[in-house]
Design an enzyme around this catalytic site. Structure first.
Site, mmCIF file in Angstrom:
data_model
loop_
_atom_site.group_PDB
_atom_site.id
_atom_site.type_symbol
_atom_site.label_atom_id
_atom_site.label_comp_id
_atom_site.label_asym_id
_atom_site.label_seq_id
_atom_site.Cartn_x
_atom_site.Cartn_y
_atom_site.Cartn_z
ATOM 1 N N ASP A 1 0.879 -1.249 0.147
ATOM 2 C CA ASP A 1 -0.115 0.093 0.043
ATOM 3 C C ASP A 1 0.751 1.381 -0.270
ATOM 4 O O ASP A 1 2.188 1.115 0.403
ATOM 5 C CB ASP A 1 -0.909 -0.085 1.378
ATOM 6 C CG ASP A 1 -1.897 -0.959 1.314
ATOM 7 O OD1 ASP A 1 -2.358 -1.682 0.299
ATOM 8 O OD2 ASP A 1 -2.611 -0.992 2.453
ATOM 9 N N ARG B 1 -0.556 -0.555 -8.851
ATOM 10 C CA ARG B 1 -2.139 -0.344 -8.512
ATOM 11 C C ARG B 1 -2.099 1.085 -8.491
ATOM 12 O O ARG B 1 -1.454 1.895 -7.662
ATOM 13 C CB ARG B 1 -2.292 -0.720 -7.216
ATOM 14 C CG ARG B 1 -3.597 -0.316 -6.690
ATOM 15 C CD ARG B 1 -3.785 -0.408 -4.899
ATOM 16 N NE ARG B 1 -3.610 -1.658 -4.400
ATOM 17 C CZ ARG B 1 -3.324 -2.063 -3.096
ATOM 18 N NH1 ARG B 1 -3.191 -1.031 -2.310
ATOM 19 N NH2 ARG B 1 -3.298 -3.213 -2.946
HETATM 20 C C1 LIG Z 1 -8.093 -1.749 -4.274
HETATM 21 C C2 LIG Z 1 -7.785 -0.436 -3.524
HETATM 22 C C3 LIG Z 1 -6.654 -0.129 -2.938
HETATM 23 C C4 LIG Z 1 -6.177 1.116 -2.457
HETATM 24 N N1 LIG Z 1 -5.254 1.263 -2.019
HETATM 25 C C5 LIG Z 1 -4.741 2.654 -1.520
HETATM 26 C C6 LIG Z 1 -3.612 2.982 -1.250
HETATM 27 O O1 LIG Z 1 -2.623 2.045 -0.994
HETATM 28 N N2 LIG Z 1 -3.174 4.310 -0.738
HETATM 29 C C7 LIG Z 1 -4.062 5.167 -0.961
HETATM 30 O O2 LIG Z 1 -3.792 6.319 -0.673
HETATM 31 N N3 LIG Z 1 -5.357 4.600 -1.121
HETATM 32 C C8 LIG Z 1 -5.848 3.728 -1.777
HETATM 33 N N4 LIG Z 1 -6.981 3.455 -2.094
HETATM 34 C C9 LIG Z 1 -8.128 4.377 -1.908
HETATM 35 C C10 LIG Z 1 -8.060 5.393 -3.014
HETATM 36 O O3 LIG Z 1 -6.999 6.360 -3.078
HETATM 37 C C11 LIG Z 1 -9.396 6.278 -3.165
HETATM 38 O O4 LIG Z 1 -9.525 7.013 -1.861
HETATM 39 C C12 LIG Z 1 -10.667 5.394 -3.146
HETATM 40 O O5 LIG Z 1 -10.534 4.624 -3.945
HETATM 41 C C13 LIG Z 1 -11.890 6.677 -3.682
HETATM 42 O O6 LIG Z 1 -11.518 7.001 -4.819
HETATM 43 P P1 LIG Z 1 -12.051 6.529 -6.169
HETATM 44 O O7 LIG Z 1 -11.094 6.348 -7.216
HETATM 45 O O8 LIG Z 1 -13.023 5.156 -5.761
HETATM 46 O O9 LIG Z 1 -13.367 7.746 -6.633
HETATM 47 P P2 LIG Z 1 -13.951 8.826 -5.964
HETATM 48 O O10 LIG Z 1 -13.614 10.189 -6.807
HETATM 49 O O11 LIG Z 1 -14.012 8.698 -4.493
HETATM 50 O O12 LIG Z 1 -15.344 8.486 -6.492
HETATM 51 C C14 LIG Z 1 -15.742 8.602 -7.800
HETATM 52 C C15 LIG Z 1 -16.903 8.376 -8.168
HETATM 53 O O13 LIG Z 1 -17.285 6.810 -7.924
HETATM 54 C C16 LIG Z 1 -18.776 6.742 -7.681
HETATM 55 N N5 LIG Z 1 -18.728 6.131 -6.657
HETATM 56 C C17 LIG Z 1 -18.097 5.782 -5.309
HETATM 57 N N6 LIG Z 1 -18.667 4.989 -4.663
HETATM 58 C C18 LIG Z 1 -19.731 4.871 -4.990
HETATM 59 C C19 LIG Z 1 -20.989 3.938 -4.684
HETATM 60 N N7 LIG Z 1 -20.997 3.529 -3.396
HETATM 61 N N8 LIG Z 1 -22.202 3.940 -5.358
HETATM 62 C C20 LIG Z 1 -22.271 4.628 -6.510
HETATM 63 N N9 LIG Z 1 -20.782 5.202 -7.069
HETATM 64 C C21 LIG Z 1 -19.944 5.276 -6.142
HETATM 65 C C22 LIG Z 1 -19.174 7.966 -7.966
HETATM 66 O O14 LIG Z 1 -19.835 8.314 -9.030
HETATM 67 C C23 LIG Z 1 -18.109 8.848 -7.387
HETATM 68 O O15 LIG Z 1 -18.470 10.247 -7.833
HETATM 69 C C24 LIG Z 1 -7.322 2.375 -2.687
HETATM 70 C C25 LIG Z 1 -8.660 1.926 -3.199
HETATM 71 C C26 LIG Z 1 -8.934 0.716 -3.802
HETATM 72 C C27 LIG Z 1 -10.050 0.500 -4.526
#
Ligand SMILES: Cc1cc2nc3c(=O)[nH]c(=O)nc-3n(C[C@H](O)[C@H](O)[C@H](O)COP(=O)(O)OP(=O)(O)OC[C@H]3O[C@@H](n4cnc5c(N)ncnc54)[C@H](O)[C@@H]3O)c2cc1C
Length: 276
Positions: free
Chosen positions: A98, A148
């Protein structure tokens, strides 16, 4: 979270597998302050790698460097990670690292490089909100790395990270496309497209089709319980997808800390509770 115990997480992983979705397990926790704690975390994950092979579950693990002792001693953290990667090699598995907040980016990339020099069974998370990530990707590309790509979860200063969501999204798209280009593929790069953002996923799918990117070059990755319908649809469409399942008894301090760092995270959680 499906539950606090690894057994709960593995049961959820089996249900995902039945849907054609792979799993990544992570035990909540960070910033350990004693070498014994880092040892306990390492022993725990070694046991998980054994259990995964015995169960036949298609599941990898993901660890935070500060869980393995990075704040205490870089060498200790590297040795603990190396033990996990060695066990992953014995158990035909894979270890993700991570990415934590910005002061940890350099030591985490160093850790990845050191480990990657011994084994290809390790991947690293990189954050699209950081200006530096484009450069980090260029420097890691020659290694043929598993990367990732995430947007980034920590509160960072505008001097080092894009403050506007639209810019983070645009950078995510540009970086993902970079990692899917033929020269990256030829070096063996694997991209984890780790987002729940349907628009971004749609744009990237269009790029993948237009550029004829092979399935072997990428996987989708999401978090347990978020965008379940989209997860199922990608799996049904034959896309490779893994869902990260967190477990452990550290969820309350972990959650409170995320909220304190970035109040916007509360909306993310609330949206996910209601937007099923
Ligand atoms: C597998 C994985 C590993 C990760 N590892 C790390 C890491 O090592 N370090 C780190 O800093 N972060 C990590 N993250 C977290 C990441 O940085 C984001 O904070 C988190 O994924 C939210 O961002 P997003 O890209 O999903 O989109 P966002 O910009 O938060 O959301 C985008 C859009 O997704 C849609 N959406 C989101 N949730 C929903 C829902 N429930 N229902 C409908 N629409 C929805 C909406 O349209 C929203 O506008 C990880 C995330 C994942 C998925």
């Amino acid at each position: 979270m499906p539950g606090e115990r690894i057994e709960d997480a593995m049961a959820a992983g089996s249900r995902q597998q039945a849907q054609g979705i792979g799993t990544i397990f992570t035990r909540l926790g960070e910033n350990v302050t004693r070498a014994e704690e880092a040892e306990e975390v390492t022993q725990h994950y070694l046991g998980v790698l054994d259990k995964l092979q015995a169960s036949g579950l298609d599941a990898q693990i993901s660890v935070k460097p500060t869980q393995l002792g990075l704040d205490l001693d870089k060498g200790l953290c590297f040795r603990n990670l190396q033990r996990l990667v060695d066990r992953a090699a014995e158990r035909r598995n894979f270890v993700w690292i991570d990415m934590e907040s910005s002061p940890y980016v350099d030591p985490t990339i160093d850790l990845f490089r050191q480990t990657r020099a011994h084994s290809a069974l390790v991947g690293i998370a990189l954050q699209a909100y950081l200006y530096r990530t484009a450069q980090d990707i260029e420097s890691l590309l020659p290694l043929g790395s598993a990367i990732r790509l995430v947007k980034g979860a920590y509160l960072e200063a505008p001097t080092i990270a894009y403050p506007r969501k639209a810019d983070v999204d645009a950078n995510f798209y540009a970086l993902a496309c970079r990692l899917l280009r033929p020269d990256a593929q030829q070096r063996g790069t694997l991209l984890h497209i780790a987002t729940h953002d349907p628009k971004l996923i749609e744009r990237l799918n269009a790029f993948i089709v237009a550029e004829r990117v092979p399935q072997s070059a990428y996987e989708y990755a999401m978090l347990y319980g978020i965008q379940r319908a989209l997860q199922a649809r990608l799996a049904r469409d034959g896309r490779r997808i893994r869902v990260l399942i967190a477990y452990g008894d550290y969820w309350f301090p972990w959650y409170m800390r995320r909220l304190a760092e970035r109040p916007a995270n509360v909306w993310f959680v609330v949206k996910n509770v209601f937007a099923r």
